[in-house]
Design an enzyme around this catalytic site. Structure first.
Site, PDB file in Angstrom:
ATOM      1  N   ARG A 242       0.854  -1.177   0.000  1.00 22.90           N
ATOM      2  CA  ARG A 242       0.000   0.000   0.000  1.00 22.90           C
ATOM      3  C   ARG A 242       0.897   1.237   0.000  1.00 22.90           C
ATOM      4  NH1 ARG A 242      -3.517  -2.828  -1.489  1.00 22.90           N
ATOM      5  NH2 ARG A 242      -5.589  -3.186  -0.572  1.00 22.90           N
ATOM      6  N   GLU A 271      -4.319   7.638  -5.323  1.00 22.64           N
ATOM      7  CA  GLU A 271      -4.484   6.888  -6.575  1.00 22.64           C
ATOM      8  C   GLU A 271      -5.800   7.286  -7.237  1.00 22.64           C
ATOM      9  OE1 GLU A 271      -4.073   2.692  -5.872  1.00 22.64           O
ATOM     10  OE2 GLU A 271      -2.107   2.906  -4.933  1.00 22.64           O
ATOM     11  N   HIS A 290      -1.164   0.436  -9.992  1.00 22.07           N
ATOM     12  CA  HIS A 290      -1.763  -0.526  -9.069  1.00 22.07           C
ATOM     13  C   HIS A 290      -2.300  -1.748  -9.830  1.00 22.07           C
ATOM     14  CE1 HIS A 290      -3.602  -0.832  -4.813  1.00 22.07           C
ATOM     15  NE2 HIS A 290      -3.405  -2.038  -5.308  1.00 22.07           N
TER      16      HIS A 290
END
Length: 335
Positions: A242, A271, A290
């Site tokens: 993360r 994000e 991601h």
């Protein structure tokens, strides 16, 4: 978006209702029609209505925080399944204090993420960034690169993802250690496991620091200025856990001052990463969106995993991948 009740039986159906939170109307799982439940497909704006009377909730939009906003409507909820390995965006105090069971997608992303990490290690060792730049300039420049056999990797997070990373890196001849909540020796996948709290004292050993830990109060900001300063000047940071595991300001300073060799980042504080974020142009950085675990077919695998757990739930059997809501991960699986 109107709640889609097309799979519901009208009238006095005794079938349990499962709400399915999707990011947008067209984004919904397929392959669930065989389950003996009534589905309510919705987006965040309709979630309050969808969870009213529902006994289970499938978070197909796995980063949504909308559940906490409609919690007062979810009085009949027994089970929430989130289609991600991390549950940090889901958990909040009222959910932790409730009897609602939370399960996650543990196991789905292990091998794909391990392959991503191996690719990142290879790309860094073989100086792929320079090769791509030289190709764009049509320049032929012979160079020597590094071997990964014998290189050292410290994997922070000894859950199923971290273990798969360790196993794969060992296969190619790398030396691997783990970092977890408690230091220990003779681990089957890591050999030695050091305490994450002592990371600044341990990172000088490694050539590649890989972050695969869950985001909890104890891991937030784990890689800070002190850890980055203790790394080798040519060391490589890989973050597939993360974004908030890393102090991004400290990382930027370390990269700009050439105090570490580079970073491969798949996750970030914000994000999508804003177009004007300085990490885009930081030296020796590779950025991906991601996507480390998202290989072809991953949605189908997530659907199958949920369906298997749903059949257990309907049969009154114990669910798999049950998360400890206080810890924020599965005990014994992600430490």
């Amino acid at each position: 978006m109107q709640i889609d009740t097309s799979s519901q039986v009208r009238g006095d159906s005794a079938r349990p209702v499962v709400a399915v939170l999707c990011k947008q109307p067209a984004d919904r799982p397929s392959g669930l029609d065989g389950l003996d439940v009534d589905f309510r497909y919705c987006t965040a704006e309709d979630l309050a209505s969808a969870v009213r009377g529902a006994r289970a909730l499938l978070l197909w939009d796995f980063f949504s925080t909308a559940v906490r906003d409609v919690w007062s409507e979810a009085t009949g909820l027994e089970w929430i399944h989130v289609t991600a390995a991390g549950v940090d965006t889901l958990l909040f105090d009222e959910l932790r204090d409730s009897d609602v069971v939370v399960t996650n997608a543990r196991g789905v992303f292990d091998r794909p993420i391990a392959e991503y990490v191996l690719g990142a290690v290879l790309a860094h060792a073989k100086d792929g960034r320079t090769s791509f730049a030289l190709q764009r300039e049509h320049r032929w420049q012979h160079r020597e690169t590094r071997a990964i056999a014998g290189a050292r990797a410290l994997v922070v997070g000894t859950g199923s993802i971290g273990r798969e990373i360790a196993r794969l890196l060992r296969v190619v001849g790398m030396q691997v250690r783990g970092a977890g909540r408690v230091a220990r020796a003779d681990d089957p996948d890591f050999g030695d496991v050091v305490a994450s709290a002592d990371l600044a004292d341990e990172v000088g050993w490694c050539d590649h620091l890989v972050l695969a830990a869950p985001l909890t109060n104890s891991t937030r900001g784990l890689v800070d200025a002190s850890v980055l300063s203790a790394m080798k000047p040519d060391a490589h940071l890989v973050n597939i856990g993360r974004g908030p595991l890393v102090d991004e300001s400290a990382l930027l300073a370390a990269l700009r001052d050439n105090r570490i060799g580079g970073a491969t980042l798949d996750v970030f504080d914000t994000e999508p990463l804003p177009p004007d974020h300085p990490l885009w142009d930081a030296p020796n950085v590779t950025i991906t969106a991601h996507m480390a675990g998202d290989v072809v077919g991953w949605r189908e695998t997530l659907t199958e995993q949920f369906a298997d757990n749903a059949r257990r739930w309907l049969a009154g059997e114990p669910l798999v991948n049950v998360v400890d809501k206080e810890l924020g991960y599965i005990p014994g699986a992600s430490r």
